[in-house]
Design a protein around this motif. Structure first.
Motif, PDB file in Angstrom:
ATOM      1  N   GLN A 448       0.825  -1.208   0.000  1.00  0.00           N
ATOM      2  CA  GLN A 448       0.000   0.000   0.000  1.00  0.00           C
ATOM      3  C   GLN A 448       0.860   1.260   0.000  1.00  0.00           C
ATOM      4  O   GLN A 448       0.579   2.221  -0.732  1.00  0.00           O
ATOM      5  N   ILE A 449       1.918   1.283   0.818  1.00  0.00           N
ATOM      6  CA  ILE A 449       2.765   2.475   0.897  1.00  0.00           C
ATOM      7  C   ILE A 449       3.542   2.685  -0.392  1.00  0.00           C
ATOM      8  O   ILE A 449       3.613   3.810  -0.912  1.00  0.00           O
ATOM      9  N   VAL A 450       4.110   1.624  -0.951  1.00  0.00           N
ATOM     10  CA  VAL A 450       4.900   1.754  -2.180  1.00  0.00           C
ATOM     11  C   VAL A 450       4.016   2.220  -3.335  1.00  0.00           C
ATOM     12  O   VAL A 450       4.366   3.144  -4.078  1.00  0.00           O
ATOM     13  N   VAL A 457       5.783  -3.179  -6.249  1.00  0.00           N
ATOM     14  CA  VAL A 457       6.524  -4.099  -5.393  1.00  0.00           C
ATOM     15  C   VAL A 457       6.290  -5.525  -5.863  1.00  0.00           C
ATOM     16  O   VAL A 457       5.207  -5.856  -6.345  1.00  0.00           O
ATOM     17  N   TRP A 458       7.320  -6.344  -5.760  1.00  0.00           N
ATOM     18  CA  TRP A 458       7.208  -7.767  -6.112  1.00  0.00           C
ATOM     19  C   TRP A 458       8.269  -8.548  -5.347  1.00  0.00           C
ATOM     20  O   TRP A 458       9.133  -7.964  -4.671  1.00  0.00           O
ATOM     21  N   ALA A 459       8.208  -9.862  -5.457  1.00  0.00           N
ATOM     22  CA  ALA A 459       9.130 -10.716  -4.691  1.00  0.00           C
ATOM     23  C   ALA A 459       9.634 -11.851  -5.549  1.00  0.00           C
ATOM     24  O   ALA A 459       8.955 -12.310  -6.475  1.00  0.00           O
ATOM     25  N   GLU A 460      10.854 -12.290  -5.224  1.00  0.00           N
ATOM     26  CA  GLU A 460      11.438 -13.487  -5.823  1.00  0.00           C
ATOM     27  C   GLU A 460      11.990 -14.337  -4.687  1.00  0.00           C
ATOM     28  O   GLU A 460      12.518 -13.805  -3.705  1.00  0.00           O
ATOM     29  N   SER A 461      11.861 -15.650  -4.804  1.00  0.00           N
ATOM     30  CA  SER A 461      12.306 -16.505  -3.705  1.00  0.00           C
ATOM     31  C   SER A 461      12.676 -17.885  -4.208  1.00  0.00           C
ATOM     32  O   SER A 461      12.133 -18.352  -5.220  1.00  0.00           O
ATOM     33  N   ARG A 462      13.577 -18.485  -3.505  1.00  0.00           N
ATOM     34  CA  ARG A 462      13.972 -19.874  -3.747  1.00  0.00           C
ATOM     35  C   ARG A 462      13.943 -20.599  -2.407  1.00  0.00           C
ATOM     36  O   ARG A 462      14.613 -20.182  -1.448  1.00  0.00           O
ATOM     37  N   GLY A 466      16.529 -18.343   0.239  1.00  0.00           N
ATOM     38  CA  GLY A 466      16.261 -16.973   0.650  1.00  0.00           C
ATOM     39  C   GLY A 466      15.223 -16.291  -0.229  1.00  0.00           C
ATOM     40  O   GLY A 466      14.738 -16.857  -1.220  1.00  0.00           O
ATOM     41  N   THR A 467      14.899 -15.061   0.152  1.00  0.00           N
ATOM     42  CA  THR A 467      13.860 -14.273  -0.522  1.00  0.00           C
ATOM     43  C   THR A 467      14.381 -12.876  -0.816  1.00  0.00           C
ATOM     44  O   THR A 467      15.136 -12.308  -0.011  1.00  0.00           O
ATOM     45  N   ALA A 468      13.990 -12.330  -1.953  1.00  0.00           N
ATOM     46  CA  ALA A 468      14.333 -10.951  -2.305  1.00  0.00           C
ATOM     47  C   ALA A 468      13.043 -10.188  -2.573  1.00  0.00           C
ATOM     48  O   ALA A 468      12.223 -10.615  -3.379  1.00  0.00           O
ATOM     49  N   ILE A 469      12.877  -9.066  -1.856  1.00  0.00           N
ATOM     50  CA  ILE A 469      11.732  -8.188  -2.055  1.00  0.00           C
ATOM     51  C   ILE A 469      12.212  -6.960  -2.820  1.00  0.00           C
ATOM     52  O   ILE A 469      13.178  -6.308  -2.415  1.00  0.00           O
ATOM     53  N   TYR A 470      11.543  -6.632  -3.908  1.00  0.00           N
ATOM     54  CA  TYR A 470      11.894  -5.467  -4.729  1.00  0.00           C
ATOM     55  C   TYR A 470      10.776  -4.425  -4.625  1.00  0.00           C
ATOM     56  O   TYR A 470       9.594  -4.778  -4.592  1.00  0.00           O
TER      57      TYR A 470
END
Length: 489
Positions: A448-450, A457-462, A466-470
């Motif tokens: 909501q803020i972004v 905003v989006w996310a990638e994870s394995r 680990g996880t990466a939030i963009y």
């Protein structure tokens, strides 16, 4: 084509088409009705043939009266001439000094004689005027006496044909005007009424609550514009109702989730209070433990209520953003330094990476941007399972926007859960427990803020890695073209 143009063309057509059709029908009627008179078919055409012969013969008689008048007293010449004239429905009268010297047998001798010899007669009788076309020639006989020649042409043949032809012609005119104007009026009215009926049906369906029927008139005139506006209204109304239903569903979900998430700490507080009241906590260490549990559950409830209040204002677009130009590189570098000193980061490596050298100027709200970063890092810490936890804040400079990447080396997120992590109250674990202190709103608040600041905003994870939030933030125009700073996003 506009309605005004269409009506103008219809008026022109209502005038021009009947004229053309009437002229065509008149020619066809004449050719069919007077085919014998007009000489159609066998080429003999008695009417026009007789008319030509009549004109030639009368001209010859008149010529004789002027050039050789004494032949008009020759009975043989008059008899032959009269026989030829009778074949052409014409009679001959010759007068000499106001006396009749010859009258054709086919004429009414008594009536015509009286009219010709009565000096008081002001004109021909009614029957004579209606039946004959009269030509006269004044001449002088060879002995000087006054002569007068009358040629009576019988018009009954023409009148009998015309009495049938002209009424039919008039009826044809009425029929052409009626059919043409009726057909054009029908076509024009249908082109106007049918779309109005479609709009009325759509309005009735909307009145009944059915917004599924599209209004597509496929017109480019004024009615088409009304239809397009009506369709836009239907779409907006449908979207509004769907959004209202979604809000209602969200409200129910929110109440259900709040009830569930508050129930756990309340149950814990209630158990601790009952333990103290029942004397279970009969030593100071036990009472201290119970009080610590109550304090922790109270903090969890307070944090949950704060997040619910913040999310509610963000969801209703009632939380203002104090946007300003920020050097995102310096801001993230300072955040990394603060997180390294935070006791909650004990044992966690916090790093900042930026391949560039100069500042990256973006439009953002400092306070809410910190809330975004904190929520992402808190989420990473709650699901960290490595002996050497790491969190990396990386800045990626783009042409129109800057991208922040916050990556951890935690347990990761399952692929089927990844699209839902920004949904409110969503937790990747099957059981909705609050052992981790999670409200399920952290990443929903991030989204909501972004998005409220013009980013995404989006996310990638394995799983297991680990996880990466963009998330992205728009850059100022100064950062884009080097000559203007835009603080009004």
């Amino acid at each position: 084509m506009s309605i005004k143009t269409r009506l103008l063309l219809s008026y022109i057509a209502m005038t021009f088409i009947p004229v053309v059709l009437f002229a065509f029908i008149a020619v066809m009627l004449a050719s069919v009705f007077f085919k014998d008179m007009a000489g159609v078919g066998d080429g003999r055409g008695p009417f026009w043939k007789a008319s030509n012969e009549h004109s030639e013969l009368i001209a010859g008689v008149k010529f004789t009266a002027r050039t050789d008048p004494d032949r008009l007293v020759d009975s043989g010449f008059l008899k032959r001439t009269d026989e030829q004239l009778q074949l052409l429905q014409t009679g001959l009268v010759v007068m000499r000094n106001n006396g009749i010297t010859f009258i054709s047998p086919n004429l009414d001798a008594a009536d015509l004689g009286r009219q010709l010899q009565d000096p008081q007669t002001s004109g021909w009788g009614k029957n004579t005027r209606e039946r004959y076309s009269v030509s006269t020639v004044d001449f002088t006989f060879g002995d000087g006496s006054a002569g007068k020649l009358f040629l009576f042409s019988d018009m009954n043949l023409f009148y009998s044909e015309a009495s049938r032809f002209f009424p039919l012609l008039f009826l044809s005119l009425l029929l052409v005007i009626g059919l043409t104007n009726g057909l054009l009026t029908l076509l024009v009215s249908r082109s106007l009424i049918q779309p109005l009926y479609a709009l009325r049906r759509a309005a009735e369906q909307i009145k009944e609550g059915d917004l599924s029927q599209k209004v597509n008139l496929k017109r480019k005139d004024e009615i088409g514009e009304v239809g397009a506006a009506f369709e836009e209204m239907r779409i907006r109304l449908n979207d509004s109702i769907r959004l209202q239903l979604q809000y209602e569903e969200n409200r129910k979900d929110l109440i259900s989730s709040i009830s569930h998430d508050l129930k756990t700490p309340i149950a814990g507080i209630k158990a601790c209070v009952e333990g103290i009241r029942d004397g279970i906590a009969d030593t100071e260490p036990k009472r201290e433990k119970y009080m610590s549990m109550i304090a922790k559950k109270t903090d969890d409830m307070d944090r949950l209520i704060d997040e619910l209040f913040l999310f509610s204002k963000l969801d209703l677009k009632r939380l203002p953003f104090n946007l300003e130009a920020i050097d995102l590189a310096a801001y993230l570098r300072d955040c990394a330094e603060e997180f390294r000193a935070d006791p909650r980061m004990n044992g966690t490596t916090v790093a900042f990476a930026y391949a560039g050298e100069g500042p990256v100027i973006v439009i953002a709200d400092r306070e809410k941007l910190r809330r975004v970063i904190m929520n992402i890092i808190d989420n990473s810490l709650k699901y960290m399972n490595k002996t050497k936890p790491e969190i990396i804040l990386e800045l990626l400079d783009g042409e129109g926007a800057a991208t922040v990447k916050i990556e951890d080396n935690g347990e990761g997120i399952m692929e089927e859960a990844l699209p839902h992590i920004f949904d409110r109250f969503y937790r990747a674990e099957p059981s909705r427990n609050t052992d981790t202190g999670s409200s399920g709103l952290g990443l929903a608040i991030v989204k909501q803020i972004v998005e409220g600041q013009g980013g995404k905003v989006w996310a990638e994870s394995r799983t297991g890695e680990g996880t990466a939030i963009y998330f992205t933030l728009p850059k100022t125009r100064q950062a884009v073209n080097g000559h203007e700073t835009d603080l009004n996003h």
